[in-house]
Structures are given as structure tokens and as C-alpha cells.
Design an enzyme around this catalytic site. Structure first.
Site, PDB file in Angstrom:
ATOM      1  N   GLY A  38      29.417  22.511 -27.620  1.00 11.33           N
ATOM      2  CA  GLY A  38      30.313  22.042 -28.674  1.00 11.33           C
ATOM      3  C   GLY A  38      30.606  20.571 -28.462  1.00 11.33           C
ATOM      4  O   GLY A  38      31.176  20.196 -27.458  1.00 11.33           O
ATOM      5  N   HIS A  39      30.135  19.743 -29.364  1.00 11.45           N
ATOM      6  CA  HIS A  39      30.384  18.312 -29.258  1.00 11.45           C
ATOM      7  C   HIS A  39      31.260  17.870 -30.415  1.00 11.45           C
ATOM      8  O   HIS A  39      30.917  18.095 -31.570  1.00 11.45           O
ATOM      9  CB  HIS A  39      29.062  17.526 -29.284  1.00 11.45           C
ATOM     10  CG  HIS A  39      28.235  17.730 -28.051  1.00 11.45           C
ATOM     11  ND1 HIS A  39      26.968  17.242 -27.910  1.00 11.45           N
ATOM     12  CD2 HIS A  39      28.521  18.364 -26.902  1.00 11.45           C
ATOM     13  CE1 HIS A  39      26.516  17.573 -26.717  1.00 11.45           C
ATOM     14  NE2 HIS A  39      27.424  18.254 -26.098  1.00 11.45           N
ATOM     15  N   LYS A  54      31.377  14.477 -23.485  1.00  9.78           N
ATOM     16  CA  LYS A  54      30.034  13.939 -23.752  1.00  9.78           C
ATOM     17  C   LYS A  54      29.917  13.417 -25.167  1.00  9.78           C
ATOM     18  O   LYS A  54      29.219  12.448 -25.425  1.00  9.78           O
ATOM     19  CB  LYS A  54      28.966  15.024 -23.551  1.00  9.78           C
ATOM     20  CG  LYS A  54      28.688  15.358 -22.108  1.00  9.78           C
ATOM     21  CD  LYS A  54      27.461  16.227 -21.962  1.00  9.78           C
ATOM     22  CE  LYS A  54      27.656  17.672 -22.329  1.00  9.78           C
ATOM     23  NZ  LYS A  54      28.541  18.445 -21.471  1.00  9.78           N
ATOM     24  N   ASP A  67      32.303  20.137 -21.097  1.00  9.27           N
ATOM     25  CA  ASP A  67      33.473  19.608 -21.810  1.00  9.27           C
ATOM     26  C   ASP A  67      33.998  18.318 -21.185  1.00  9.27           C
ATOM     27  O   ASP A  67      35.198  18.066 -21.171  1.00  9.27           O
ATOM     28  CB  ASP A  67      34.610  20.652 -21.864  1.00  9.27           C
ATOM     29  CG  ASP A  67      34.114  21.996 -22.354  1.00  9.27           C
ATOM     30  OD1 ASP A  67      33.441  22.015 -23.387  1.00  9.27           O
ATOM     31  OD2 ASP A  67      34.383  23.012 -21.684  1.00  9.27           O
ATOM     32  N   GLN A  82      26.268  21.671 -21.856  1.00 10.31           N
ATOM     33  CA  GLN A  82      26.889  22.251 -20.652  1.00 10.31           C
ATOM     34  C   GLN A  82      26.876  21.189 -19.536  1.00 10.31           C
ATOM     35  O   GLN A  82      27.076  20.030 -19.824  1.00 10.31           O
ATOM     36  CB  GLN A  82      26.196  23.555 -20.226  1.00 10.31           C
ATOM     37  CG  GLN A  82      26.411  24.701 -21.213  1.00 10.31           C
ATOM     38  CD  GLN A  82      25.422  24.685 -22.361  1.00 10.31           C
ATOM     39  OE1 GLN A  82      24.232  24.565 -22.157  1.00 10.31           O
ATOM     40  NE2 GLN A  82      25.906  24.831 -23.579  1.00 10.31           N
TER      41      GLN A  82
END
Ligand code: IMP
Length: 429
Positions: free
Chosen positions: A40-41, A16, A13, A223
């Protein structure tokens, strides 16, 4: 032509999404090489916000996306994500997305086992995303996983399901969870086959051709190094290798093709899930960082734990992750704090450490040793050049560079794509 790999340098988190989006616009192909839909992006493009979990970010920029063999693919989650972004106007077809035929599938029994085990762990839970990532990787190394290519062979599927269910139903039963029926799973997989197989191919061939043609390949890590199954805060980690070296093995290219490695780090530290966090702040400043930084997990929605920048940990991530340049994000969240702290060492059971030892007890006992710096009163939000930054903010960035032993090649000062100070273009390295 240089390729670029982007990896997280903390516990995930790090922001990115924005950096990857910017780099994707300059790449020809974007490759995911590890993890699954635990990632999650968030990408903000114009007035649209895209939340991607499994799809490579380049799709938003109309670039070819590849899901490499190192990724664990939940076919139902993938189709749901494709439907979601298609409704937002993106085009995801076998022309724009390719999936490694040898990638491992996540089945409903994996998430069921993930959740049942977490529940059984009680207080000692890892805080997984519950999406079956760990159990799927376990099946991969145990050589009983169902892979994308198996969808084309009903008999292989049937035989593999027998072995898989023998293992998983025994475990699920032992944990008091519902078991799975072979016929249900088989018919579910056979129904998915015609939807997934058109995307499948030996992606290593396409990547090899792209490499030889001098195309720009962006490897999009998920990650982060401190969640790496070998190098992270084990067992409070994810189940894949998140370091840049995995970009090669996880996509079917040689190590020399990975190119420049860019690490992403926040100007402070956050973590979701359980596990050691030596610089964690359980006070008003931690609360403020969380509120200002909007620190909620994209996948889990859980509030992230917040703390001071840990230079010891990021230095370690730089070394084991092969990071050559650092992108520092969310500097603006620190605006207005009178005093900033950076962790420069740990005291563990009376001894001084300049690295985080591997032992679980030692990690839990690590007490951060700090260097204190003056904060800045001006704003860094939206800065696009060093000249826009208060002198003290520049000092903070320079001190981080010294301590982590890597140059800061990019500074992000707001979620907006153009609010970025670029020192060095990683594709030109
Ligand atoms: P898993 O990957 O679902 O097995 O979760 C293992 C650990 O990794 C947990 O602490 C999760 O919170 C963490 N994790 C997994 N994916 C991400 C991510 O994308 N960002 C931050 N933490 C993650």
C-alpha cells in the site's frame, strides 16, 4: 545512466510512497518486481491522495509503469484499482501500463485459502493481508499457477484449473471452507481476458531496450527486508524476496541493471501483523509514536505496533538487502521527546548478539539492548536542510549512520514532497 531500486529496510510502511514518488518524477520507467496488492503506497500530490496497491507509483507522474514477472497479479483487484485512480483523473491504458506476460495470477481461491488458513492458525496466525499472496506464490513454485499469458489460451486455462482445483478444493474442504466450481472460475477468467491481455507483453524486451537507450529505470520494492521470505523474521514474513537482488529476477533484467539501492527506514520502528519485535513499546511512548506517526496500515487499516529504532535490524537489512544509502523518514515524529533509545544489540538466553539469529525461538526471546540519547526540543517538521535541524537531531541521524554502516542520503521531515533534506541524488550515484 544509473538506475535505482528502492526497498524497505524494516517491516514495511517506512514511507516509501513519498520517496518513490519523488524519484519517479526523475525516472522514465517505474517497475514493480515482487509482492502484489498486499502493498500500500500513499502518494499525496497537490490536493489529491492516491492509494496504490498494485500499480507502479510512476503512473501518478505520467511515467510508464511496468508490473514485472515477480509480482502476483489479482486481475480483479487490478481492474478495480485502475477504475479508482481513473476516477481521480489518472490515465491508465496499455500505453502507460505494461504487465509481464509471465506474471502469476491471484485467483479468488487464493484469498479464500489465505483467510481459511489464518483462521485455522488461531493464536499463531501470521497476520497476513488475506489477499492470497502466499497461496499464489506457492502455486508458482509448485508449477501449477495460472499466468497472465494463459488468459489467451482457453484450453490451457481449462486444463490448469483442473489441477489447481484438485489441490485447492481438497485443502479448502479440509479447512471447512467453501469450495470453488471450475465453470465459474473459467467463465470469470475468460471474461477478464480481453480486459487484461492488452496490457500483457514480454516486458523484459522493453526493459532491455530502455536500458540500452540509457533510460532511467526505478525499481519500486514492496514490503521490506525483514518481511523477506528468506532473510526476514520467518515465518512471520511475506512470501516473496523483498531484497534488491529480486529487482533483476522479478523484472527480467540482469543484476548489473539494478543500479543504486536505496533503503527506506523510519526514524523509529513499526510493524503490522504478528511476529518478533524486540524494540516494541507497549507504553505511552509507543502510543505517542503511533498517534503522531498516524500508524495505521494502508491496506489493512490495522494499527501498527511501534517501537524504538532498531539499528541491529536495519544494519542486517543493509547487508542482506544490498542497501547503499538510507532514506530516513518521519524524523519529526520524535520531536519533543526528552530521551531517545536506539537498539544496538540483543540479549538472547543470556548471550549477546549483534544480529538477529534465524531461529524462531531465539527471535522471540530477543531482548533489546539500548543506547540512550538526549532528544531535541525544537521542531524538525518541514526541515529542508541540515541547518534547519536541531543539533541533537543531527547527532541522532549521524549515530544511526554509524550503527547501520550506511550513509543517510535523504531525510524526510513531513509527508509533503518538498520537505526533504537531500544529501545525494541516487540517480547520480
Ligand atoms: P502477506 O504478504 O499478505 O502474506 O502477509 C504476510 C506478512 O507481511 C504480514 O505480517 C503482513 O502484515 C505483512 N505485510 C504484507 N504487505 C505489507 C506491507 O505492504 N506493509 C507492511 N506489512 C506488510
Amino acid at each position: 545512466m544509473a538506475n535505482v531500486a528502492v526497498i524497505g529496510a524494516q517491516w514495511g510502511d517506512e514511507g516509501k510512497g513519498k520517496v518513490v514518488d519523488w524519484l519517479a518524477s526523475r525516472a522514465d520507467i517505474v517497475v514493480r518486481f515482487q509482492g502484489g496488492h498486499n502493498a500500500g503506497h500513499t502518494l499525496v500530490v497537490g490536493d489529491q491522495t492516491y492509494k496504490l496497491s498494485l500499480l507502479p507509483s510512476g503512473l501518478v507522474r505520467g511515467k510508464l509503469g511496468i508490473i514485472g514477472n515477480g509480482v502476483v497479479v489479482d486481475p480483479e483487484a487490478l481492474l478495480a484499482e485502475i477504475a479508482r485512480v481513473t476516477a481521480q483523473g489518472l490515465t491508465v491504458t496499455p500505453e502507460t501500463l505494461r504487465i509481464a506476460e509471465n506474471a502469476v495470477l491471484i485467483l479468488p481461491l487464493h484469498s479464500a485459502l489465505d483467510r481459511a488458513r489464518e483462521e485455522a492458525r488461531g493464536e499463531r496466525k501470521i497476520g497476513t493481508t488475506g489477499r492470497g499472496i502466499g497461496p499464489a506464490y506457492e502455486d508458482k513454485v509448485a508449477r501449477r499457477a495460472i499466468r497472465v499469458c494463459d488468459l489467451a489460451e482457453p484450453q490451457t486455462l481449462s486444463d490448469k484449473l483442473d489441477e489447481l482445483l484438485l489441490h485447492h478444493n481438497t485443502l479448502l474442504q479440509g479447512l471447512g471452507a467453501a469450495i470453488f466450481v471450475k465453470e465459474d472460475l473459467l467463465s470469470r477468467l475468460l471474461a477478464l481476458a480481453p480486459l487484461i491481455l492488452p496490457f500483457a507483453e514480454p516486458v523484459w524486451e522493453r526493459l532491455d531496450a530502455a536500458r540500452r537507450a540509457g533510460k532511467r529505470i526505478l525499481f519500486e520494492g514492496a514490503q521490506a527486508v525483514m518481511l523477506d521470505v528468506d532473510h526476514g523474521t520467518y515465518p512471520f514474513v511475506t512470501s516473496s524476496n523483498t531484497v534488491a537482488a529480486t529487482a533483476a529476477a522479478g523484472s527480467g533484467l540482469g543484476p548489473a541493471s539494478v543500479g543504486t539501492v536505496l533503503g527506506i527506514a523510519k526514524a523509529y520502528t513499526t510493524r503490522v501483523g504478528s511476529g518478533p519485535f524486540p524494540t516494541e513499546l507497549n507504553d505511552a511512548i509507543g502510543q505517542l509514536l503511533g498517534d503522531r506517526g498516524y500508524e495505521f496500515g494502508t491496506v489493512t487499516g490495522r494499527r501498527r505496533r511501534c517501537g524504538w529504532f532498531d539499528a541491529v535490524m536495519v544494519r542486517q537489512a543493509v547487508k542482506v538487502g544490498g542497501i547503499q544509502g538510507l532514506a530516513l523518514t518521519k524524523l519529526d515524529v520524535l520531536d519533543g521527546l526528552t530521551e531517545l533509545k536506539i537498539c544496538t544489540g540483543y540479549r538472547i538466553n543470556g548471550a549477546h548478539f549483534r544480529h538477529l539469529p534465524a531461529a524462531q525461538g531465539a527471535q522471540a526471546a530477543a531482548i533489546a539492548e539500548y543506547e540512550t540519547m538526549e532528544g531535541w526540543s525544537g521542531s524538525t517538521r518541514g526541515a529542508r536542510s541540515w541547518a534547519d535541524l536541531p543539533a541533537q537531531a543531527i547527532k541522532y541521524v549521524r549515530r544511526i549512520e554509524e550503527l547501520v554502516e550506511a550513509p543517510v542520503t535523504l531525510v524526510s521531515t513531513s509527508p509533503e514532497r518538498d520537505d526533504t533534506i537531500l544529501v545525494k541524488d541516487p540517480f547520480e550515484s
